[in-house]
Design a protein around this motif. Structure first.
Motif, mmCIF file in Angstrom:
data_model
loop_
_atom_site.group_PDB
_atom_site.id
_atom_site.type_symbol
_atom_site.label_atom_id
_atom_site.label_comp_id
_atom_site.label_asym_id
_atom_site.label_seq_id
_atom_site.Cartn_x
_atom_site.Cartn_y
_atom_site.Cartn_z
ATOM 1 N N GLN B 284 -16.034 8.762 -25.634
ATOM 2 C CA GLN B 284 -16.003 8.609 -24.180
ATOM 3 C C GLN B 284 -15.939 9.948 -23.469
ATOM 4 O O GLN B 284 -16.051 10.035 -22.263
ATOM 5 N N GLN B 433 -34.245 2.776 -20.088
ATOM 6 C CA GLN B 433 -33.260 1.911 -19.430
ATOM 7 C C GLN B 433 -32.687 0.896 -20.415
ATOM 8 O O GLN B 433 -31.492 0.604 -20.392
ATOM 9 N N GLN B 436 -30.242 2.673 -22.425
ATOM 10 C CA GLN B 436 -28.951 2.844 -21.746
ATOM 11 C C GLN B 436 -28.109 1.575 -21.824
ATOM 12 O O GLN B 436 -26.893 1.637 -21.975
ATOM 13 N N GLN B 440 -24.448 1.204 -23.440
ATOM 14 C CA GLN B 440 -23.317 0.576 -22.754
ATOM 15 C C GLN B 440 -22.670 -0.481 -23.651
ATOM 16 O O GLN B 440 -21.444 -0.618 -23.692
ATOM 17 N N LEU B 443 -20.469 1.141 -26.028
ATOM 18 C CA LEU B 443 -19.262 1.604 -25.322
ATOM 19 C C LEU B 443 -18.288 0.445 -25.106
ATOM 20 O O LEU B 443 -17.081 0.585 -25.272
ATOM 21 N N ASP B 444 -18.859 -0.721 -24.748
ATOM 22 C CA ASP B 444 -18.020 -1.894 -24.547
ATOM 23 C C ASP B 444 -17.216 -2.204 -25.801
ATOM 24 O O ASP B 444 -16.031 -2.515 -25.729
ATOM 25 N N THR B 447 -14.486 0.397 -26.402
ATOM 26 C CA THR B 447 -13.332 0.316 -25.507
ATOM 27 C C THR B 447 -12.665 -1.051 -25.546
ATOM 28 O O THR B 447 -11.849 -1.354 -24.689
#
Lengths: 323, 475
Positions: B284, B433, B436, B440, B443-444, B447
């Motif tokens: 992150q 896109q 990306q 994400q 990343l989800d 986290t």
């Protein structure tokens, strides 16, 4: 700051220049007797500047916000008009609301409470201290304000870094805390208080010197406590300053981009205040049209904030005249 | 306020004027520029600028040094022999890939900037669609471009990297492949073999577990995740795993949505980052990728997924950005396994992803002929050999590869074993896109979301991007 209306009244009191016959047909407000055309000639440059640098960008943003313009791809070459679709999208976009909420926290925490409070507290405390102490503190606070953003951003990153950061080294933590990742909002709020208190300090410093010492002395003789003195003697004098200060720092902080240099809006959008959100949407995400629409919404919010404060300042001025 | 009706009318008129100006300029948003390949072709004195995401002493230092110390003086001398006085400038950058991309896009959009840009092959589609770059033959003339003898030395897959819809937009400058690196010294301490070659994802997790148990303080696995690392997350993380789960991000007209393969990939992320085998914080961090390099070089990361770039520019003993003096002894490398043997695309046991950059001409260049000449010069055999400067890398030129790769076991492995089984990203303008959205999703997971939730959110995002559920595979 002198109340604007008083100034206008004074200016109007010295009108009607004697010996200069007003050209026929000129309204009585033509103080200098320039006539309409020449007056227009004088203000045209200013109007042009306002048009080019303020109105045109605003209209341009309005236009971009009505398209699906992107930084790259087909829509960069031939954007389509999409009407209000971008605004509809913004109204249903959770990351937009998230960034508005974070901006609110940022403005309240770092500007309205933080810089205002610390600035006033410092100005109030420093009032009676030795000259050299005051000068030194002021110089240090000012330094935080005038250093270039990129430099201070680097310093703060170095300070809050997980591995080998100054704070972790002082605390002696191994492995250290990644401050900017665990507490990103708190990080940028404290950063902005540190960064921007100088303005409030100077403004309150000047405002406090306008409080007549005799009033403070009288309050002291009457046995008023510190809090009572502040509330009943000092505050009525500086109310206007406090409002002006809050207006200015609110608007600056609302549009502040420096936190980008520290957290880039991360981690996972947790410190993505509105200015950073717009940048990330437009430049990183390439979605120019959508970010144009958001920019316009932000512009409206700014205008609204300014109106609220201006009204409050006018009320404060009226109150002060009444006393 | 004493505002007369006249004043109000004037203000309205002024506002209307502004609106007219704005309306008249709206055509500019998608501005087109004419190209004339012959302009200034006879200039005897001219200036050219080369821009790349390379900077002396920093990112891709060898590339920057090559341009400054070899290309510029050699080209100037070469042109002097032809009676021309040339100034060539180098415009360095040392930024993250995403920042560099924005900068180049804005430069090209404004019609200014350098004459030659080094760009990633995966940007070609979106830049071409935007009109920021043009086919080489439009800029310098078809006869001049097709007549270059260098093309015959560049294999077709490499040329495809810098082509879009069948047209060449630039000259490629090499290709690459992904492998999994490991620190042999840490492996020895954890009781793992020095010639480690995992055959499934489970074997990677098992090795990570061994490191975790035996070596506290060492991060077992670095698998790029999150949006801060940008395309590096897709290229070194999600996409190699995806082909290992048997799916390409785009195939047969459909993008991968919430499919079993995507859930498998995100599930693998979950096992690493929720199982304590990876460091979620560094993913992150805005400078996470660079920090992971430093940590690997310092012996704090045991296993790391990267391209051959890592070998020749990061842990390279002399010019790397995270030098390892004992690289040749300490750094091991293995093929990336499919989820299970035979589970990869085309039934493969091992997988990889490849990309590669290249150089394009700025359509706004004042000297298209001279810029094309410089571009050819930069890609000549001599220039390519000079770029290597004794060090090996997989270049775009076969004649150079066959000479130099034998000297470097890691790169010959990439060339001989990885490239035959590798896969490429789809060259669509919308790909970045989708990529990306995939970042994400990782990343989800990192986290805290579950792989299933992240995959569902990813499906929704992709549907919005590619224009409907019928263009997305799911289930």
């Amino acid at each position: 700051m002198p109340p604007a209306e008083t100034a206008t009244a004074e200016a109007e009191a010295v009108v009607t220049p004697v010996g200069v016959p007003a050209p026929a047909g000129t309204p009585t407000t033509d103080v200098v007797g320039l006539g309409r055309l020449r007056a227009l000639g004088f203000i045209t440059p200013a109007l042009l500047l306002i048009g080019v640098f303020l109105i045109f960008p605003a209209v341009w943003t309005l236009y971009i916000g009505a398209t699906d313009f992107r930084l790259t791809g087909t829509q960069a070459a031939e954007p389509n008009i999409v009407g209000l679709a971008n605004y509809e999208r913004a109204l249903g976009d959770r990351s937009f609301y998230n960034s508005l909420w974070l901006t609110l926290l940022f403005v309240l925490g770092s500007a309205v409470i933080g810089q205002n409070g610390l600035g006033f507290a410092l100005a109030w405390t420093l009032r009676d201290t030795a000259e050299w102490v005051r000068r030194t503190v002021e110089a240090l606070v000012l330094l935080a304000w005038i250093l270039p953003s990129s430099v201070v951003a680097f310093l703060w990153i170095a300070m809050l870094e997980r591995d080998g950061g100054t704070v972790n080294a002082l605390v002696g933590q191994v492995p250290g805390t990644a401050w900017l990742i665990e507490y990103p909002m708190l990080g940028i709020i404290i950063f902005n208080i540190w960064r921007g208190t100088a303005f409030s300090l100077m403004l309150y410093g000047a405002a406090l010197s306008s409080v007549p010492p005799s009033h403070l002395e009288t309050a002291r003789l009457a046995g008023a406590s510190g809090a009572q003195t502040l509330r009943d003697v000092v505050f009525p004098y500086i109310r206007g300053h406090a409002l002006t200060n809050t207006l200015l720092i609110t608007l600056w902080t609302f549009n502040d981009f420096t936190p980008y240099l520290i957290t880039a809006g991360g981690p996972n959008h947790e410190s993505e205040i509105i200015a950073v959100y717009i940048y990330n949407t437009a430049i990183v995400g390439g979605d120019m049209g959508y970010s144009g629409a958001i920019s316009l919404i932000v512009l409206l919010i700014n205008l609204l904030l300014a109106l609220v404060y201006l009204r409050a300042i006018r009320t404060a001025a009226r109150l002060r005249r009444a006393t | 306020m004493h505002r007369s009706i006249g004043a109000r009318a004037r203000m309205l008129a002024a506002l209307a004027g502004v609106l007219v100006v704005a309306a008249a300029t709206t055509g500019c948003l998608g501005g087109e520029s004419d190209t004339d390949s012959g302009r200034n072709a006879d200039a005897k004195e001219f200036t050219l600028t080369i821009a790349a995401n390379a900077i002396a002493g920093g990112k891709n230092a060898a590339g920057a040094e090559w341009v400054e110390k070899w290309v510029i003086p050699q080209f100037v001398a070469d042109q002097k022999g032809k009676g021309r006085t040339v100034t060539v400038k180098f415009q360095p950058s040392g930024a993250g890939d995403e920042e560099y991309k924005s900068k180049v896009a804005l430069d090209l959009r404004a019609g200014t900037g350098a004459d030659i840009y080094s760009i990633d092959g995966i940007w070609v589609g979106e830049f071409a669609d935007a009109g920021y770059i043009k086919p080489l033959s439009d800029l310098a003339g078809a006869d001049k471009v097709d007549g270059w003898d260098g093309w015959s030395q560049i294999p077709q897959p490499a040329q495809n990297n810098m082509s879009y819809q069948g047209k060449r937009y630039g000259v490629p400058s090499g290709t690459d492949g992904r492998v999994v690196y490991f620190n042999k010294k840490l492996f020895a301490q954890a009781g793992l073999p020095a010639d480690w070659q995992p055959k499934s994802w489970d074997e990677i997790l098992a090795a990570g577990q061994a490191v975790k148990t035996k070596l506290p303080g060492v991060t077992p696995i670095q698998l790029n995740a999150g949006t801060a690392m940008g395309e590096a997350t897709s290229m070194q993380g999600a996409l190699p795993l995806l082909v290992g789960a048997g799916a390409q991000i785009w195939s047969d007209g459909k993008w991968q949505g919430n499919t079993q393969a995507i859930r498998d990939v995100l599930g693998f992320y979950e096992k690493i980052y929720k199982g304590g085998l990876g460091d979620p914080v560094i993913q992150q961090d805005a400078k996470g990728r660079d920090k992971s390099f430093q940590a690997f070089a310092a012996g704090k990361i045991a296993i790391l997924f990267e391209g051959d770039y890592f070998w020749r520019s990061v842990v390279e003993p002399n010019k790397g950005i995270a030098k390892m003096a004992d690289r040749n002894d300490a750094v091991g490398y293995a093929l990336i396994p499919a989820m299970k043997p035979g589970a990869g695309i085309r039934g493969q046991d091992f997988v990889s992803m490849s990309g590669g950059g290249g150089n394009v001409l700025n359509p706004g260049t004042k000297y298209p002929q001279q810029a094309w000449e410089l571009l050819q010069f930069m890609n000549s055999k001599e220039a390519t050999v000079a770029l290597l400067n004794g060090a090996a890398r997989i270049t775009h030129r076969q004649d150079v590869n066959s000479e130099v790769l034998a000297g470097d076991p890691m790169l010959s492995m990439v060339s001989q074993k990885v490239l035959p089984l590798t896969a490429y990203r789809p060259g669509f303008a919308v790909y970045p896109q989708v990529s990306q959205a995939l970042q994400q999703a990782t990343l989800d997971v990192v986290t805290g979301k579950s792989a299933a939730d992240a995959a569902a959110a990813y499906q929704r995002a992709v549907e919005g991007l590619v224009g409907g559920a019928d263009k997305v595979a799911s289930g």
